[in-house]
Design a protein around this motif. Structure first.
Motif, short mmCIF file in Angstrom:
data_model
loop_
_atom_site.label_atom_id
_atom_site.label_comp_id
_atom_site.label_asym_id
_atom_site.label_seq_id
_atom_site.Cartn_x
_atom_site.Cartn_y
_atom_site.Cartn_z
N GLN A 125 0.86 -1.18 0.00
CA GLN A 125 0.00 0.00 0.00
C GLN A 125 0.90 1.23 0.00
OE1 GLN A 125 -3.46 -0.41 0.04
NE2 GLN A 125 -3.01 -2.59 -0.04
N VAL A 126 0.60 2.17 -0.88
CA VAL A 126 1.38 3.40 -0.97
C VAL A 126 0.44 4.59 -0.75
CG1 VAL A 126 2.94 4.82 -2.38
CG2 VAL A 126 2.95 2.32 -2.63
N TRP A 127 0.76 5.40 0.26
CA TRP A 127 -0.01 6.60 0.56
C TRP A 127 0.69 7.79 -0.09
CZ3 TRP A 127 -0.13 2.44 3.59
CH2 TRP A 127 -1.32 2.12 4.24
N PHE A 128 -0.04 8.50 -0.94
CA PHE A 128 0.50 9.73 -1.54
C PHE A 128 0.04 10.92 -0.72
CE2 PHE A 128 1.69 9.46 -6.30
CZ PHE A 128 2.63 8.49 -6.03
N ARG A 129 0.92 11.87 -0.56
CA ARG A 129 0.52 13.15 0.03
C ARG A 129 -0.27 13.92 -1.02
NH1 ARG A 129 3.45 17.15 -2.24
NH2 ARG A 129 5.60 16.76 -2.89
N ARG A 130 -0.84 15.03 -0.61
CA ARG A 130 -1.57 15.88 -1.57
C ARG A 130 -0.57 16.50 -2.54
NH1 ARG A 130 -6.55 15.36 -1.51
NH2 ARG A 130 -7.72 15.22 0.40
N LEU A 131 -0.90 16.41 -3.82
CA LEU A 131 -0.03 16.95 -4.87
C LEU A 131 -0.65 18.22 -5.44
CD1 LEU A 131 0.70 13.64 -6.83
CD2 LEU A 131 1.89 14.56 -4.84
N THR A 132 0.20 19.15 -5.82
CA THR A 132 -0.30 20.36 -6.47
C THR A 132 -0.19 20.22 -7.98
OG1 THR A 132 1.84 21.50 -6.54
CG2 THR A 132 0.53 21.74 -4.50
N GLU A 133 -0.96 21.01 -8.68
CA GLU A 133 -0.90 21.04 -10.14
C GLU A 133 0.51 21.40 -10.61
OE1 GLU A 133 -3.11 20.38 -12.57
OE2 GLU A 133 -5.03 20.31 -11.53
N ALA A 134 1.13 22.36 -9.91
CA ALA A 134 2.48 22.79 -10.29
C ALA A 134 3.49 21.66 -10.13
CB ALA A 134 2.90 24.01 -9.46
N GLU A 135 3.38 20.88 -9.05
CA GLU A 135 4.29 19.75 -8.83
C GLU A 135 4.12 18.69 -9.93
OE1 GLU A 135 4.92 19.13 -4.10
OE2 GLU A 135 2.91 18.74 -4.88
N ILE A 154 8.94 5.07 -7.68
CA ILE A 154 9.22 5.14 -6.24
C ILE A 154 10.71 5.26 -5.97
CG2 ILE A 154 9.34 2.65 -5.82
CD1 ILE A 154 7.53 5.07 -3.48
N GLN A 155 11.54 4.72 -6.87
CA GLN A 155 12.99 4.76 -6.70
C GLN A 155 13.61 6.04 -7.25
OE1 GLN A 155 11.36 2.93 -8.89
NE2 GLN A 155 12.39 3.08 -10.85
N GLY A 156 12.78 6.91 -7.77
CA GLY A 156 13.27 8.16 -8.35
C GLY A 156 12.69 9.37 -7.66
N MET A 157 12.51 10.42 -8.43
CA MET A 157 11.95 11.67 -7.92
C MET A 157 10.54 11.47 -7.36
SD MET A 157 12.64 14.98 -7.63
CE MET A 157 13.87 15.36 -8.85
N GLY A 158 9.81 10.49 -7.89
CA GLY A 158 8.45 10.21 -7.42
C GLY A 158 8.37 9.83 -5.96
N ALA A 159 9.51 9.47 -5.37
CA ALA A 159 9.53 9.11 -3.95
C ALA A 159 9.07 10.26 -3.06
CB ALA A 159 10.93 8.67 -3.54
N ILE A 160 9.21 11.48 -3.53
CA ILE A 160 8.79 12.62 -2.69
C ILE A 160 7.28 12.69 -2.52
CG2 ILE A 160 10.86 13.96 -3.27
CD1 ILE A 160 9.02 15.77 -5.00
N PHE A 161 6.54 11.95 -3.36
CA PHE A 161 5.08 11.94 -3.25
C PHE A 161 4.59 10.89 -2.25
CE2 PHE A 161 5.23 13.14 -8.00
CZ PHE A 161 5.45 14.46 -7.70
N ALA A 162 5.41 9.88 -2.00
CA ALA A 162 5.00 8.76 -1.15
C ALA A 162 5.21 9.11 0.31
CB ALA A 162 5.77 7.51 -1.52
N GLU A 163 4.12 9.40 0.98
CA GLU A 163 4.16 9.76 2.40
C GLU A 163 4.44 8.53 3.27
OE1 GLU A 163 0.67 11.19 5.37
OE2 GLU A 163 0.88 12.34 3.51
N ARG A 164 3.89 7.39 2.83
CA ARG A 164 4.06 6.15 3.60
C ARG A 164 3.92 4.96 2.67
NH1 ARG A 164 -0.27 5.40 8.07
NH2 ARG A 164 -1.18 3.79 6.79
N LEU A 165 4.61 3.88 3.03
CA LEU A 165 4.52 2.65 2.26
C LEU A 165 4.44 1.49 3.24
CD1 LEU A 165 6.66 1.66 -0.78
CD2 LEU A 165 6.35 0.07 1.08
#
Length: 192
Positions: A125-135, A154-165
């Protein structure tokens, strides 16, 4: 150089990196299979079928002296598959739908050897934080989401979106190492 211990039925650079991480020697051969879901096939059945079919296709096309490892990974949100985005609009929609929510990643591993097949499944299960349109726009411009299922890595820049795994980080990447190591150890391939 030592000889290969198995055949990896995947061209994925991430799967190769993960096998190397645990010291498994391999050669790569890809399988040409139809990866579309069957009518009314649920994601759990689909991911397991694809992993098995990839391994089986390569096994049947080999001299059957080395075991064959096949894998498949699928993301699911609200019963829908998180596929590779076609363009920015589809990536944007996918990322917005995951924003502030949890999605599921299924990663299946199949190991063909001596005409038998072992299968293992990892669920995360991967929880994403709230993302903005600009991000989302900046992330797309960076290029990473263009060829990634779910429009993130998840192993790249996208990791900044994953609040919890919860589950398997390597499974979210595409090859759950815990399950893979267990399958390999069953047939005598040591990873330690």
């Amino acid at each position: 150089m030592q000889s290969a211990q198995l055949i990896l039925a995947s061209a994925s650079p991430r799967r190769r990196e993960l096998l190397e991480q645990i010291g498994v020697r391999y050669q790569v051969r890809t399988a040409d299979i139809d990866e579309r879901a069957r009518l009314d096939e649920d994601p759990l059945d689909l991911v397991q079928r694809l992993a098995k079919q990839k391994a089986q296709a390569v096994w049947e096309d080999s001299d059957q002296t080395l075991p064959v490892l096949g894998a498949d990974t699928l993301g699911v949100l609200d019963g829908r598959l998180l596929v590779k985005p076609e363009d920015f609009a589809s990536a944007r929609q996918m990322l917005l739908s995951m924003s502030g929510r949890v999605h599921t990643i299924y990663s299946a591993v199949a190991l063909y050897h001596q005409a038998a097949c072992e299968l293992a499944l990892s669920t995360s299960q991967v929880w994403f934080r709230r993302l903005t349109e600009a991000e989302i726009a900046a992330y797309w411009q960076q290029g990473e989401p263009c060829d990634k299922a779910g429009a993130y890595a998840i192993q790249g820049m996208g990791a900044i979106f994953a609040e919890r795994l919860e589950g398997s980080y390597s499974g979210v990447m595409g090859l759950p190492l815990f399950e893979t190591a267990q399958l390999l150890q069953k047939i005598g391939i040591r990873v330690l």
